[in-house]
Design a protein around this motif. Structure first.
Motif, PDB file in Angstrom:
ATOM      1  N   GLY A 330       0.816  -1.208   0.000  1.00 41.16           N
ATOM      2  CA  GLY A 330       0.000   0.000   0.000  1.00 41.16           C
ATOM      3  C   GLY A 330       0.851   1.260   0.000  1.00 41.16           C
ATOM      4  N   LEU A 331       1.903   1.275   0.794  1.00 37.19           N
ATOM      5  CA  LEU A 331       2.812   2.426   0.817  1.00 37.19           C
ATOM      6  C   LEU A 331       3.524   2.593  -0.522  1.00 37.19           C
ATOM      7  CD1 LEU A 331       4.422   2.088   4.376  1.00 37.19           C
ATOM      8  CD2 LEU A 331       2.873   3.896   3.585  1.00 37.19           C
ATOM      9  N   SER A 332       3.891   1.485  -1.143  1.00 36.57           N
ATOM     10  CA  SER A 332       4.558   1.576  -2.453  1.00 36.57           C
ATOM     11  C   SER A 332       3.621   2.217  -3.479  1.00 36.57           C
ATOM     12  CB  SER A 332       5.002   0.188  -2.924  1.00 36.57           C
ATOM     13  OG  SER A 332       3.909  -0.598  -3.372  1.00 36.57           O
ATOM     14  N   GLY A 333       2.336   1.894  -3.397  1.00 36.03           N
ATOM     15  CA  GLY A 333       1.371   2.506  -4.299  1.00 36.03           C
ATOM     16  C   GLY A 333       1.191   3.989  -4.046  1.00 36.03           C
ATOM     17  N   ALA A 334       1.213   4.402  -2.780  1.00 28.96           N
ATOM     18  CA  ALA A 334       1.087   5.825  -2.452  1.00 28.96           C
ATOM     19  C   ALA A 334       2.270   6.612  -3.000  1.00 28.96           C
ATOM     20  CB  ALA A 334       0.982   5.998  -0.938  1.00 28.96           C
ATOM     21  N   PHE A 335       3.479   6.092  -2.815  1.00 28.83           N
ATOM     22  CA  PHE A 335       4.665   6.764  -3.352  1.00 28.83           C
ATOM     23  C   PHE A 335       4.614   6.828  -4.878  1.00 28.83           C
ATOM     24  CE2 PHE A 335       6.905   5.295   0.684  1.00 28.83           C
ATOM     25  CZ  PHE A 335       6.949   6.574   1.234  1.00 28.83           C
ATOM     26  N   ASP A 336       4.199   5.719  -5.500  1.00 33.10           N
ATOM     27  CA  ASP A 336       4.152   5.660  -6.953  1.00 33.10           C
ATOM     28  C   ASP A 336       3.118   6.633  -7.514  1.00 33.10           C
ATOM     29  OD1 ASP A 336       4.922   4.392  -9.504  1.00 33.10           O
ATOM     30  OD2 ASP A 336       2.889   3.610  -9.485  1.00 33.10           O
ATOM     31  N   SER A 337       2.015   6.837  -6.815  1.00 34.78           N
ATOM     32  CA  SER A 337       0.952   7.720  -7.289  1.00 34.78           C
ATOM     33  C   SER A 337       1.456   9.143  -7.477  1.00 34.78           C
ATOM     34  CB  SER A 337      -0.215   7.711  -6.303  1.00 34.78           C
ATOM     35  OG  SER A 337      -1.254   8.548  -6.740  1.00 34.78           O
ATOM     36  N   ILE A 338       2.261   9.621  -6.541  1.00 31.94           N
ATOM     37  CA  ILE A 338       2.796  10.983  -6.649  1.00 31.94           C
ATOM     38  C   ILE A 338       3.658  11.113  -7.895  1.00 31.94           C
ATOM     39  CG2 ILE A 338       4.243  12.719  -5.524  1.00 31.94           C
ATOM     40  CD1 ILE A 338       3.417  11.501  -2.847  1.00 31.94           C
ATOM     41  N   SER A 339       4.518  10.124  -8.112  1.00 32.56           N
ATOM     42  CA  SER A 339       5.389  10.149  -9.286  1.00 32.56           C
ATOM     43  C   SER A 339       4.589  10.137 -10.582  1.00 32.56           C
ATOM     44  CB  SER A 339       6.341   8.946  -9.233  1.00 32.56           C
ATOM     45  OG  SER A 339       7.092   8.834 -10.410  1.00 32.56           O
ATOM     46  N   VAL A 340       3.576   9.285 -10.658  1.00 36.41           N
ATOM     47  CA  VAL A 340       2.763   9.164 -11.875  1.00 36.41           C
ATOM     48  C   VAL A 340       2.029  10.465 -12.164  1.00 36.41           C
ATOM     49  CG1 VAL A 340       0.739   8.030 -12.863  1.00 36.41           C
ATOM     50  CG2 VAL A 340       2.502   6.671 -11.747  1.00 36.41           C
ATOM     51  N   ILE A 341       1.437  11.078 -11.154  1.00 32.45           N
ATOM     52  CA  ILE A 341       0.654  12.300 -11.366  1.00 32.45           C
ATOM     53  C   ILE A 341       1.560  13.444 -11.799  1.00 32.45           C
ATOM     54  CG2 ILE A 341      -0.672  14.073 -10.151  1.00 32.45           C
ATOM     55  CD1 ILE A 341      -2.023  11.793  -8.600  1.00 32.45           C
ATOM     56  N   ILE A 342       2.730  13.586 -11.183  1.00 34.66           N
ATOM     57  CA  ILE A 342       3.657  14.647 -11.592  1.00 34.66           C
ATOM     58  C   ILE A 342       4.100  14.445 -13.034  1.00 34.66           C
ATOM     59  CG2 ILE A 342       5.952  15.630 -11.202  1.00 34.66           C
ATOM     60  CD1 ILE A 342       5.553  15.092  -8.212  1.00 34.66           C
ATOM     61  N   ARG A 343       4.474  13.205 -13.386  1.00 33.69           N
ATOM     62  CA  ARG A 343       4.941  12.943 -14.751  1.00 33.69           C
ATOM     63  C   ARG A 343       3.824  13.182 -15.773  1.00 33.69           C
ATOM     64  NH1 ARG A 343       4.251   8.300 -17.222  1.00 33.69           N
ATOM     65  NH2 ARG A 343       4.116   7.140 -15.269  1.00 33.69           N
ATOM     66  N   SER A 344       2.618  12.708 -15.490  1.00 34.54           N
ATOM     67  CA  SER A 344       1.516  12.876 -16.433  1.00 34.54           C
ATOM     68  C   SER A 344       1.129  14.345 -16.596  1.00 34.54           C
ATOM     69  CB  SER A 344       0.303  12.066 -15.968  1.00 34.54           C
ATOM     70  OG  SER A 344       0.612  10.692 -15.902  1.00 34.54           O
ATOM     71  N   THR A 345       1.154  15.110 -15.505  1.00 38.06           N
ATOM     72  CA  THR A 345       0.851  16.536 -15.583  1.00 38.06           C
ATOM     73  C   THR A 345       1.890  17.261 -16.418  1.00 38.06           C
ATOM     74  OG1 THR A 345      -0.206  16.447 -13.401  1.00 38.06           O
ATOM     75  CG2 THR A 345       0.407  18.615 -14.237  1.00 38.06           C
ATOM     76  N   LEU A 346       3.157  16.914 -16.230  1.00 43.85           N
ATOM     77  CA  LEU A 346       4.219  17.509 -17.043  1.00 43.85           C
ATOM     78  C   LEU A 346       3.995  17.237 -18.520  1.00 43.85           C
ATOM     79  CD1 LEU A 346       7.419  16.654 -14.950  1.00 43.85           C
ATOM     80  CD2 LEU A 346       6.517  18.917 -15.424  1.00 43.85           C
ATOM     81  N   MET A 347       3.674  15.996 -18.853  1.00 40.08           N
ATOM     82  CA  MET A 347       3.474  15.640 -20.258  1.00 40.08           C
ATOM     83  C   MET A 347       2.284  16.381 -20.870  1.00 40.08           C
ATOM     84  SD  MET A 347       4.201  11.555 -20.187  1.00 40.08           S
ATOM     85  CE  MET A 347       3.422  11.389 -21.797  1.00 40.08           C
ATOM     86  N   GLN A 348       1.190  16.513 -20.121  1.00 44.65           N
ATOM     87  CA  GLN A 348       0.010  17.182 -20.661  1.00 44.65           C
ATOM     88  C   GLN A 348       0.249  18.679 -20.847  1.00 44.65           C
ATOM     89  OE1 GLN A 348      -2.528  16.025 -22.011  1.00 44.65           O
ATOM     90  NE2 GLN A 348      -3.230  14.126 -21.077  1.00 44.65           N
ATOM     91  N   THR A 349       0.989  19.307 -19.940  1.00 42.79           N
ATOM     92  CA  THR A 349       1.160  20.754 -20.002  1.00 42.79           C
ATOM     93  C   THR A 349       2.311  21.182 -20.905  1.00 42.79           C
ATOM     94  OG1 THR A 349       2.479  20.645 -17.965  1.00 42.79           O
ATOM     95  CG2 THR A 349       0.141  21.155 -17.734  1.00 42.79           C
ATOM     96  N   LEU A 350       3.346  20.366 -21.044  1.00 42.28           N
ATOM     97  CA  LEU A 350       4.520  20.749 -21.823  1.00 42.28           C
ATOM     98  C   LEU A 350       4.480  20.271 -23.273  1.00 42.28           C
ATOM     99  CD1 LEU A 350       7.418  20.144 -19.228  1.00 42.28           C
ATOM    100  CD2 LEU A 350       6.199  22.266 -19.748  1.00 42.28           C
ATOM    101  N   THR A 351       3.542  19.387 -23.606  1.00 44.30           N
ATOM    102  CA  THR A 351       3.478  18.829 -24.961  1.00 44.30           C
ATOM    103  C   THR A 351       2.442  19.573 -25.797  1.00 44.30           C
ATOM    104  OG1 THR A 351       4.023  16.638 -24.067  1.00 44.30           O
ATOM    105  CG2 THR A 351       3.135  16.726 -26.306  1.00 44.30           C
TER     106      THR A 351
END
Length: 417
Positions: A330-351
């Motif tokens: 569960g903790l691994s999923g919480a940490f991974d969620s932050i990384s995924v959201i930051i990366r996806s937001t970067l891709m949507q806004t910078l592309t």
């Protein structure tokens, strides 16, 4: 002195107020639920037939190879064709693949598996990989057209991730429980129904015109343009690379049937909860981030969270207690969620809008397929080193990747959203 107007308050539900985005979220929910259920059922079915951890890795490889092969062309198709039609076609192919898996379990077709072993299942997963390879860039580039407001991209990404992770939480648990209590045929039947519902929800969303571009490029130039954009942008490249290697080496999910069967002794029901645990942590974190989005020190937080993910994987490999293992996942999923959201937001806004399909396809090569390649790596390492040493090795490699990325990618380290 002229007073400075106060900033508008953050609305965590802004994207959900768009009716077609709600349909999009429901469609993704059904699609993700179906694929997560199918993954856990196929994994348990194949391991019960082979008792070989490498066979679990081959599931990921059978899906990743076709997805990687078609990735660049799929991005070109998504940027030059009706994205709704692409999505519907891919979902229908996924539906046909799930029907084939269902048919394999019926008495009339059981002789197929008896004669050819598990290879017919791998063949179906291969076609699933092709469909997902085309579907992912189309879905990624279709979502901003539905939202149609760049200020809401971050909120839409967070809700889309929340939906996907919610399905990842419920799907494995539901799949494991149905498999455990009613069998493999009932499990695949539910998968087929969910994919049918996803098709209906996508049908209710209106088609969108393609965003304006600088002209249609020759196919070779179009295929390479997404790669050039990513490799010329250090922030996007380093964020993709970080997730690529973290998932490649730190993914223990493919080996969960072994842990459930031979180490934690929980059976298919326990396997469902183990598969759901990372998504539980992820969805709780994603819901939190809809109210408190990451803005300051986003790059540093991403690096720290991937390091936390690697540490959780190491401790999971050492654990022999079912409940402690659930907490760690569960903790691994919480940490991974932050990384995924930051990366996806970067891709949507910078592309740029007209390149989102191609950039998404590069992301699928980097990150999307790394889940399946990581599954093969985990299965191969488990065959070579043993299950527990393989998981610990993967977590240690994740920590090493974080260290190297932090040292080399200074723009990501200083990133603020």
């Amino acid at each position: 002195m002229i007073p400075v107007p106060a900033a508008a308050p953050h609305d965590p539900y802004a994207a959900l107020k768009i009716p077609e985005f709600r349909l999009f979220v429901l469609a993704r929910l059904c699609l993700s639920l179906a694929l997560q259920m199918q993954a856990v059922v196929v994994g348990w079915q194949i391991y019960s037939l082979t008792k070989d951890p490498l066979s679990l890795g081959l599931i990921g490889l059978a899906e990743a190879i076709p997805a990687i092969i078609v990735a660049l062309y799929a991005g070109h198709v998504a940027d030059n064709n009706n994205r709704k039609i692409i999505i519907l076609t891919c979902v229908l192919v996924l539906l046909a693949c799930s029907v084939a898996l269902l048919v394999y379990t019926l008495p009339v077709s059981r002789g197929v598996l008896q004669q050819f072993g598990v290879w017919p299942i791998y063949l179906v997963i291969f076609f699933t990989g092709i469909a997902r390879g085309f579907n992912n860039p189309a879905v990624f580039s279709f979502m901003p057209q539905i939202v149609n407001n760049k200020q809401l991209y971050g909120n839409a990404v967070t809700w889309s991730t929340t939906t996907s992770q919610g399905a990842s939480m419920a799907g494995p648990a539901i799949g494991g429980l149905i498999y455990g209590f009613w069998g493999v045929t009932a499990s695949y039947t539910v998968v087929v129904v969910l994919l049918f519902l996803a098709t209906l929800f996508f049908l209710l969303i209106s088609a969108k015109p393609l965003p304006p571009s600088q002209g249609r490029l020759p196919i070779k130039e179009s295929l390479l343009s997404g790669l050039r954009f990513v490799f010329n942008n250090q922030i996007i490249l380093s964020a993709m690379s970080l997730d690529l290697f973290a998932v490649l080496f730190g993914g223990a999910v493919a080996l969960l049937p072994v842990f459930a069967s031979d180490i934690l002794h929980t059976g298919p029901q326990g396997l469902g909860f183990l598969r759901a645990a990372p998504a539980i942590g992820s969805i709780l974190m994603a819901v939190f981030l809809t109210h408190r989005p990451v803005k300051i020190n986003a790059g540093k937080r991403m690096l720290l969270c991937v390091a936390g993910f690697g540490l959780c994987i190491i401790l999971f490999g050492l654990s022999t207690n079912f409940w402690f293992s659930l907490v760690l996942l569960g903790l691994s999923g919480a940490f991974d969620s932050i990384s995924v959201i930051i990366r996806s937001t970067l891709m949507q806004t910078l592309t740029p809008e007209h390149m989102k399909g191609r950039v998404s396809s590069v992301n699928n090569i980097f990150v999307g397929s790394s889940n399946e390649i990581g599954a093969f790596e985990s299965g191969f390492a488990a065959r070579l080193l043993g299950v527990i040493p393989a998981v610990i090795f993967g977590g240690c490699m994740t920590l090493l990747v974080v260290g190297v990325t932090s040292w080399k990618a200074d723009k990501l380290r200083r990133l603020h959203l």
